[in-house]
Design a protein around this motif. Structure first.
Motif, PDB file in Angstrom:
ATOM      1  N   GLN A   1       0.822  -1.204   0.000  1.00 19.03           N
ATOM      2  CA  GLN A   1       0.000   0.000   0.000  1.00 19.03           C
ATOM      3  C   GLN A   1       0.858   1.258   0.000  1.00 19.03           C
ATOM      4  O   GLN A   1       0.589   2.206  -0.736  1.00 19.03           O
ATOM      5  N   ARG A   2       1.907   1.263   0.815  1.00 17.58           N
ATOM      6  CA  ARG A   2       2.797   2.440   0.867  1.00 17.58           C
ATOM      7  C   ARG A   2       3.489   2.655  -0.478  1.00 17.58           C
ATOM      8  O   ARG A   2       3.623   3.788  -0.947  1.00 17.58           O
TER       9      ARG A   2
ATOM     10  N   HIS B   1       2.337   1.704  -3.463  1.00 26.76           N
ATOM     11  CA  HIS B   1       1.316   2.164  -4.412  1.00 26.76           C
ATOM     12  C   HIS B   1       1.005   3.648  -4.213  1.00 26.76           C
ATOM     13  O   HIS B   1       0.873   4.401  -5.187  1.00 26.76           O
ATOM     14  N   GLU B   2       0.908   4.084  -2.959  1.00 20.96           N
ATOM     15  CA  GLU B   2       0.659   5.505  -2.688  1.00 20.96           C
ATOM     16  C   GLU B   2       1.805   6.371  -3.194  1.00 20.96           C
ATOM     17  O   GLU B   2       1.575   7.464  -3.722  1.00 20.96           O
TER      18      GLU B   2
ATOM     19  N   LEU C   1       1.375   6.743  -6.941  1.00 19.14           N
ATOM     20  CA  LEU C   1       0.299   7.685  -7.260  1.00 19.14           C
ATOM     21  C   LEU C   1       0.700   9.132  -6.974  1.00 19.14           C
ATOM     22  O   LEU C   1       0.385  10.038  -7.760  1.00 19.14           O
ATOM     23  N   ARG C   2       1.416   9.358  -5.854  1.00 20.14           N
ATOM     24  CA  ARG C   2       1.878  10.723  -5.541  1.00 20.14           C
ATOM     25  C   ARG C   2       2.919  11.196  -6.558  1.00 20.14           C
ATOM     26  O   ARG C   2       2.913  12.356  -6.960  1.00 20.14           O
TER      27      ARG C   2
ATOM     28  N   TRP D   1       1.093  12.186  -9.556  1.00 20.20           N
ATOM     29  CA  TRP D   1       0.405  13.467  -9.302  1.00 20.20           C
ATOM     30  C   TRP D   1       1.384  14.632  -9.426  1.00 20.20           C
ATOM     31  O   TRP D   1       1.106  15.620 -10.098  1.00 20.20           O
TER      32      TRP D   1
ATOM     33  N   ASP E   1       7.031  12.021   0.926  1.00 19.29           N
ATOM     34  CA  ASP E   1       5.931  11.074   0.754  1.00 19.29           C
ATOM     35  C   ASP E   1       5.791  10.617  -0.701  1.00 19.29           C
ATOM     36  O   ASP E   1       4.831   9.963  -1.072  1.00 19.29           O
TER      37      ASP E   1
ATOM     38  N   TYR F   1      10.464   6.085  -1.733  1.00 12.35           N
ATOM     39  CA  TYR F   1      10.148   4.801  -1.108  1.00 12.35           C
ATOM     40  C   TYR F   1      11.390   3.933  -0.975  1.00 12.35           C
ATOM     41  O   TYR F   1      12.230   3.865  -1.877  1.00 12.35           O
TER      42      TYR F   1
ATOM     43  N   SER G   1       6.609  17.551   1.876  1.00 13.51           N
ATOM     44  CA  SER G   1       5.562  16.679   1.356  1.00 13.51           C
ATOM     45  C   SER G   1       5.130  17.142  -0.030  1.00 13.51           C
ATOM     46  O   SER G   1       5.424  18.268  -0.453  1.00 13.51           O
TER      47      SER G   1
ATOM     48  N   PRO H   1      -2.743  12.276  -3.921  1.00  9.55           N
ATOM     49  CA  PRO H   1      -3.364  11.027  -3.475  1.00  9.55           C
ATOM     50  C   PRO H   1      -2.997  10.722  -2.017  1.00  9.55           C
ATOM     51  O   PRO H   1      -1.849  10.882  -1.608  1.00  9.55           O
ATOM     52  N   GLY H   2      -4.013  10.340  -1.248  1.00  9.22           N
ATOM     53  CA  GLY H   2      -3.799   9.985   0.155  1.00  9.22           C
ATOM     54  C   GLY H   2      -3.811  11.148   1.118  1.00  9.22           C
ATOM     55  O   GLY H   2      -3.722  10.965   2.323  1.00  9.22           O
TER      56      GLY H   2
END
Length: 195
Positions: free
Chosen positions: A31-32, A34-35, A38-39, A42, A137, A140, A162, A191-192
């Motif tokens: 999940q982390r 994938h976020e 997406l970020r 973005w 954020d 990763y 961020s 996202p998130g």
């Protein structure tokens, strides 16, 4: 530190590739991860709308795959995607040349891995006299390696912020934020992020 000036920024997307992590390595952090993808997508889309140049790297694409589709789908037409052999982007002559060609002095870094390729890239760019911003954020590494990488970067004087903070540094005013959101409703918030 002064606010991040979008007219002096280039975005460097580091190694966010489809096969970089075998599925078994992502069991805990899926999940982390994938976020982060997406970020990163973005931020890349926002950079495109604000005319921030984008340089994308792919480490050993024959083994690690190519850039994640969510990111490829929002890349500006002017984006440059280059293979990376040395961990630090600055230590790859073609990538260093692409960064220099942007004529920007502030490098915004996103991607993987926080403690290796992102850290090496940030430290070498900083050493080369660039202002370096890592979007914490939108980077990763699995497990504790992510926090260790962020600590190392902060200790070396690399700026951490961020995705939301980056956006508002680039936009600066309510009027510009409203105009951006009216024109690009799909990019209202990272996202998130809950407002």
């Amino acid at each position: 530190m002064p606010l991040i000036d979008r007219d002096d920024c280039a975005l460097v997307v580091i190694d966010v590739q489809t096969d970089f992590y075998p599925a078994r390595r992502l069991d805990v952090d899926r999940q982390r991860f994938h976020e982060m993808v997406l970020r990163t997508a973005w931020i890349t889309a926002v950079a495109d709308r604000l005319d921030v140049p984008v340089v994308v790297t792919e480490e050993d694409p024959g083994h690690n795959g190519h850039t994640e589709p969510e990111i490829v789908g929002v890349l500006p037409k002017t984006a440059v995607t280059l293979p990376k052999n040395a961990f630090a982007v600055w230590d790859n002559p073609a990538i260093a040349a692409a960064i220099e060609a942007t004529e920007r002095t502030t490098m915004v870094l996103v991607g993987i891995e926080t403690d290796i390729c992102v850290a090496h890239s940030a430290l070498r760019l900083h050493q080369a006299g660039k202002r370096v911003v890592v979007v914490e954020d939108a980077v990763y590494s699995p497990g504790a390696a992510h926090e260790r990488g962020l600590r190392r970067l902060a200790g070396a004087g690399v700026e951490l912020l961020s995705a939301k903070e980056l956006f508002y540094d680039w936009i600066r005013t309510n009027e510009r934020a409203d105009a951006f959101h009216d024109a690009h409703r799909e990019l209202a918030v990272p996202p998130g992020v809950r407002l």
